[in-house]
Design a protein around this motif. Structure first.
Motif, PDB file in Angstrom:
ATOM      1  N   MET A 177      42.934  24.338  39.602  1.00  0.00           N
ATOM      2  CA  MET A 177      42.817  25.091  38.882  1.00  0.00           C
ATOM      3  C   MET A 177      41.264  26.667  38.846  1.00  0.00           C
ATOM      4  O   MET A 177      40.433  25.998  40.006  1.00  0.00           O
ATOM      5  CB  MET A 177      42.387  25.342  37.176  1.00  0.00           C
ATOM      6  N   LEU A 178      41.139  27.839  39.100  1.00  0.00           N
ATOM      7  CA  LEU A 178      40.100  28.538  38.859  1.00  0.00           C
ATOM      8  C   LEU A 178      38.618  27.734  38.153  1.00  0.00           C
ATOM      9  O   LEU A 178      38.788  28.061  36.914  1.00  0.00           O
ATOM     10  CB  LEU A 178      40.439  30.160  38.494  1.00  0.00           C
ATOM     11  N   SER A 179      37.885  27.860  39.158  1.00  0.00           N
ATOM     12  CA  SER A 179      36.521  26.921  38.140  1.00  0.00           C
ATOM     13  C   SER A 179      35.120  28.062  38.359  1.00  0.00           C
ATOM     14  O   SER A 179      35.216  28.945  36.613  1.00  0.00           O
ATOM     15  CB  SER A 179      35.921  26.627  39.138  1.00  0.00           C
ATOM     16  N   THR A 180      34.919  29.343  39.177  1.00  0.00           N
ATOM     17  CA  THR A 180      34.125  30.402  39.291  1.00  0.00           C
ATOM     18  C   THR A 180      34.640  31.777  40.105  1.00  0.00           C
ATOM     19  O   THR A 180      35.173  31.217  41.436  1.00  0.00           O
ATOM     20  CB  THR A 180      33.083  29.365  39.661  1.00  0.00           C
ATOM     21  N   PHE A 181      34.209  32.400  40.824  1.00  0.00           N
ATOM     22  CA  PHE A 181      34.240  33.386  41.261  1.00  0.00           C
ATOM     23  C   PHE A 181      32.662  34.047  42.213  1.00  0.00           C
ATOM     24  O   PHE A 181      31.598  33.923  40.916  1.00  0.00           O
ATOM     25  CB  PHE A 181      34.921  34.262  41.116  1.00  0.00           C
ATOM     26  N   THR A 182      32.673  34.334  43.289  1.00  0.00           N
ATOM     27  CA  THR A 182      31.117  35.705  43.547  1.00  0.00           C
ATOM     28  C   THR A 182      32.169  36.622  44.131  1.00  0.00           C
ATOM     29  O   THR A 182      32.925  35.760  45.243  1.00  0.00           O
ATOM     30  CB  THR A 182      30.740  34.628  44.387  1.00  0.00           C
ATOM     31  N   ILE A 183      31.964  37.508  43.864  1.00  0.00           N
ATOM     32  CA  ILE A 183      32.063  38.779  43.966  1.00  0.00           C
ATOM     33  C   ILE A 183      31.039  39.136  45.543  1.00  0.00           C
ATOM     34  O   ILE A 183      29.710  39.337  45.488  1.00  0.00           O
ATOM     35  CB  ILE A 183      32.282  40.113  43.825  1.00  0.00           C
ATOM     36  N   ASP A 184      31.299  38.868  47.168  1.00  0.00           N
ATOM     37  CA  ASP A 184      30.850  38.730  48.213  1.00  0.00           C
ATOM     38  C   ASP A 184      29.890  40.368  48.416  1.00  0.00           C
ATOM     39  O   ASP A 184      28.637  40.852  49.249  1.00  0.00           O
ATOM     40  CB  ASP A 184      31.095  38.293  49.065  1.00  0.00           C
ATOM     41  N   ASP A 185      30.868  41.576  47.726  1.00  0.00           N
ATOM     42  CA  ASP A 185      30.855  42.918  47.701  1.00  0.00           C
ATOM     43  C   ASP A 185      29.748  44.030  47.529  1.00  0.00           C
ATOM     44  O   ASP A 185      30.272  43.614  46.041  1.00  0.00           O
ATOM     45  CB  ASP A 185      31.601  43.330  48.947  1.00  0.00           C
ATOM     46  N   ASP A 186      29.698  45.207  47.592  1.00  0.00           N
ATOM     47  CA  ASP A 186      28.714  45.732  46.683  1.00  0.00           C
ATOM     48  C   ASP A 186      30.001  46.413  45.649  1.00  0.00           C
ATOM     49  O   ASP A 186      31.451  46.905  47.038  1.00  0.00           O
ATOM     50  CB  ASP A 186      27.830  46.857  47.383  1.00  0.00           C
ATOM     51  N   LEU A 187      30.873  46.898  44.815  1.00  0.00           N
ATOM     52  CA  LEU A 187      31.254  47.076  44.071  1.00  0.00           C
ATOM     53  C   LEU A 187      31.823  48.871  44.167  1.00  0.00           C
ATOM     54  O   LEU A 187      32.780  49.445  44.371  1.00  0.00           O
ATOM     55  CB  LEU A 187      31.648  46.935  43.061  1.00  0.00           C
ATOM     56  N   SER A 188      30.662  49.608  44.800  1.00  0.00           N
ATOM     57  CA  SER A 188      30.278  50.911  45.036  1.00  0.00           C
ATOM     58  C   SER A 188      31.294  50.969  46.357  1.00  0.00           C
ATOM     59  O   SER A 188      31.708  52.351  46.034  1.00  0.00           O
ATOM     60  CB  SER A 188      29.049  51.094  44.946  1.00  0.00           C
ATOM     61  N   GLN A 211      33.955  50.534  46.987  1.00  0.00           N
ATOM     62  CA  GLN A 211      35.632  49.576  46.230  1.00  0.00           C
ATOM     63  C   GLN A 211      36.670  51.071  46.863  1.00  0.00           C
ATOM     64  O   GLN A 211      37.907  50.594  46.718  1.00  0.00           O
ATOM     65  CB  GLN A 211      35.816  49.614  45.211  1.00  0.00           C
ATOM     66  N   ASP A 212      36.200  51.815  47.327  1.00  0.00           N
ATOM     67  CA  ASP A 212      36.801  53.437  46.867  1.00  0.00           C
ATOM     68  C   ASP A 212      37.324  53.202  49.045  1.00  0.00           C
ATOM     69  O   ASP A 212      38.111  54.153  49.657  1.00  0.00           O
ATOM     70  CB  ASP A 212      36.542  54.410  46.566  1.00  0.00           C
ATOM     71  N   SER A 213      36.337  53.250  49.928  1.00  0.00           N
ATOM     72  CA  SER A 213      36.735  53.191  51.111  1.00  0.00           C
ATOM     73  C   SER A 213      37.073  51.795  52.137  1.00  0.00           C
ATOM     74  O   SER A 213      37.063  51.339  53.075  1.00  0.00           O
ATOM     75  CB  SER A 213      35.027  52.968  51.594  1.00  0.00           C
ATOM     76  N   GLY A 214      36.696  50.001  50.953  1.00  0.00           N
ATOM     77  CA  GLY A 214      37.392  49.603  51.708  1.00  0.00           C
ATOM     78  C   GLY A 214      37.541  48.327  51.010  1.00  0.00           C
ATOM     79  O   GLY A 214      37.653  47.945  49.792  1.00  0.00           O
ATOM     80  N   GLY A 215      38.239  46.964  51.867  1.00  0.00           N
ATOM     81  CA  GLY A 215      37.684  45.887  50.474  1.00  0.00           C
ATOM     82  C   GLY A 215      36.686  44.936  49.718  1.00  0.00           C
ATOM     83  O   GLY A 215      35.930  45.275  50.242  1.00  0.00           O
ATOM     84  N   ILE A 216      36.839  44.371  49.233  1.00  0.00           N
ATOM     85  CA  ILE A 216      35.887  43.766  48.028  1.00  0.00           C
ATOM     86  C   ILE A 216      35.852  42.593  48.211  1.00  0.00           C
ATOM     87  O   ILE A 216      36.890  41.396  47.759  1.00  0.00           O
ATOM     88  CB  ILE A 216      35.660  43.747  46.246  1.00  0.00           C
ATOM     89  N   GLU A 217      35.594  41.665  48.435  1.00  0.00           N
ATOM     90  CA  GLU A 217      35.373  40.182  49.416  1.00  0.00           C
ATOM     91  C   GLU A 217      34.612  39.321  48.131  1.00  0.00           C
ATOM     92  O   GLU A 217      34.102  39.603  47.519  1.00  0.00           O
ATOM     93  CB  GLU A 217      34.854  39.767  49.892  1.00  0.00           C
ATOM     94  N   VAL A 218      35.922  38.294  47.673  1.00  0.00           N
ATOM     95  CA  VAL A 218      35.852  37.399  46.651  1.00  0.00           C
ATOM     96  C   VAL A 218      35.737  36.044  47.062  1.00  0.00           C
ATOM     97  O   VAL A 218      36.826  35.367  47.683  1.00  0.00           O
ATOM     98  CB  VAL A 218      36.845  37.810  45.141  1.00  0.00           C
ATOM     99  N   ILE A 219      35.150  34.903  46.833  1.00  0.00           N
ATOM    100  CA  ILE A 219      34.979  33.424  47.065  1.00  0.00           C
ATOM    101  C   ILE A 219      35.279  33.025  45.949  1.00  0.00           C
ATOM    102  O   ILE A 219      34.696  33.456  45.194  1.00  0.00           O
ATOM    103  CB  ILE A 219      33.357  33.455  47.580  1.00  0.00           C
ATOM    104  N   LEU A 220      36.523  32.092  45.948  1.00  0.00           N
ATOM    105  CA  LEU A 220      36.446  31.200  45.144  1.00  0.00           C
ATOM    106  C   LEU A 220      36.303  29.905  44.542  1.00  0.00           C
ATOM    107  O   LEU A 220      36.536  29.549  45.806  1.00  0.00           O
ATOM    108  CB  LEU A 220      38.031  31.369  44.411  1.00  0.00           C
ATOM    109  N   GLU A 221      35.802  29.566  43.806  1.00  0.00           N
ATOM    110  CA  GLU A 221      35.359  27.711  43.610  1.00  0.00           C
ATOM    111  C   GLU A 221      36.691  27.541  42.817  1.00  0.00           C
ATOM    112  O   GLU A 221      36.718  27.501  41.226  1.00  0.00           O
ATOM    113  CB  GLU A 221      34.057  27.315  43.227  1.00  0.00           C
ATOM    114  N   LEU A 222      37.393  26.071  43.011  1.00  0.00           N
ATOM    115  CA  LEU A 222      38.431  25.188  42.342  1.00  0.00           C
ATOM    116  C   LEU A 222      37.844  24.576  41.227  1.00  0.00           C
ATOM    117  O   LEU A 222      36.863  24.183  41.857  1.00  0.00           O
ATOM    118  CB  LEU A 222      39.802  25.774  42.973  1.00  0.00           C
ATOM    119  N   GLU A 223      38.494  24.103  40.802  1.00  0.00           N
ATOM    120  CA  GLU A 223      37.838  22.773  39.655  1.00  0.00           C
ATOM    121  C   GLU A 223      37.996  22.050  40.613  1.00  0.00           C
ATOM    122  O   GLU A 223      37.108  20.421  40.214  1.00  0.00           O
ATOM    123  CB  GLU A 223      38.727  23.016  38.513  1.00  0.00           C
ATOM    124  N   ASN A 224      38.696  21.648  41.549  1.00  0.00           N
ATOM    125  CA  ASN A 224      38.389  20.086  42.182  1.00  0.00           C
ATOM    126  C   ASN A 224      37.636  19.971  43.285  1.00  0.00           C
ATOM    127  O   ASN A 224      37.640  19.540  44.075  1.00  0.00           O
ATOM    128  CB  ASN A 224      40.165  19.769  42.953  1.00  0.00           C
TER     129      ASN A 224
END
Length: 95
Positions: free
Chosen positions: A1-12, A14-27
Motif C-alpha cells: 500500500m502507498l504511504s507517501t510520494f515525492t514529485i522529483d520534477d518541476d510541474l511546469s 509537464q508539457d515537454s517531458g515526464g514528471i518523475e515521482v518517488i513512492l514509498e510503500l507502507e512496508n
C-alpha cells in the motif's frame, strides 16, 4: 500500500517531458514511476524513420494523465492505482 510520494520534477515542465515521482510503500520500500500528459507525449519520443510520427515503447512505468498534472492529480491517480492493487506493477523498485 502507498504511504507517501515525492514529485522529483518541476510541474511546469509537464508539457515537454515526464514528471518523475518517488513512492514509498507502507512496508518501507521505495519505487519510481513517471507521469506524462498527451501534450508531453507529442513533444518527445523517437521519430519513426521516414515519417512525422513519434513513437513511445518499452515504457512500463509511465502513467499517462489527460490534460494537466498537479500534485492533487498525481495523488489521486496513485491512490486509484493503489486501490486497484497495481502500484507495484506500475512502478520500479529502487534502492
Amino acid at each position: 500500500m502507498l504511504s507517501t510520494f515525492t514529485i522529483d520534477d518541476d510541474l511546469s515542465s509537464q508539457d515537454s517531458g515526464g514528471i518523475e515521482v518517488i513512492l514509498e510503500l507502507e512496508n518501507g520500500t521505495r519505487r519510481w514511476c513517471y507521469f506524462m500528459t498527451p501534450k508531453a507525449l507529442a513533444a518527445c519520443g523517437d521519430w519513426i524513420d521516414g515519417t512525422q510520427i513519434k513513437i513511445h515503447y518499452a515504457s512500463p512505468y509511465m502513467i499517462v494523465v489527460a490534460d494537466q498534472l498537479t500534485e492533487e492529480v498525481i495523488e489521486n491517480a496513485l491512490k486509484h492505482i493503489d486501490r486497484a492493487g497495481e502500484i507495484e506493477k506500475c512502478s520500479l523498485a529502487i534502492d
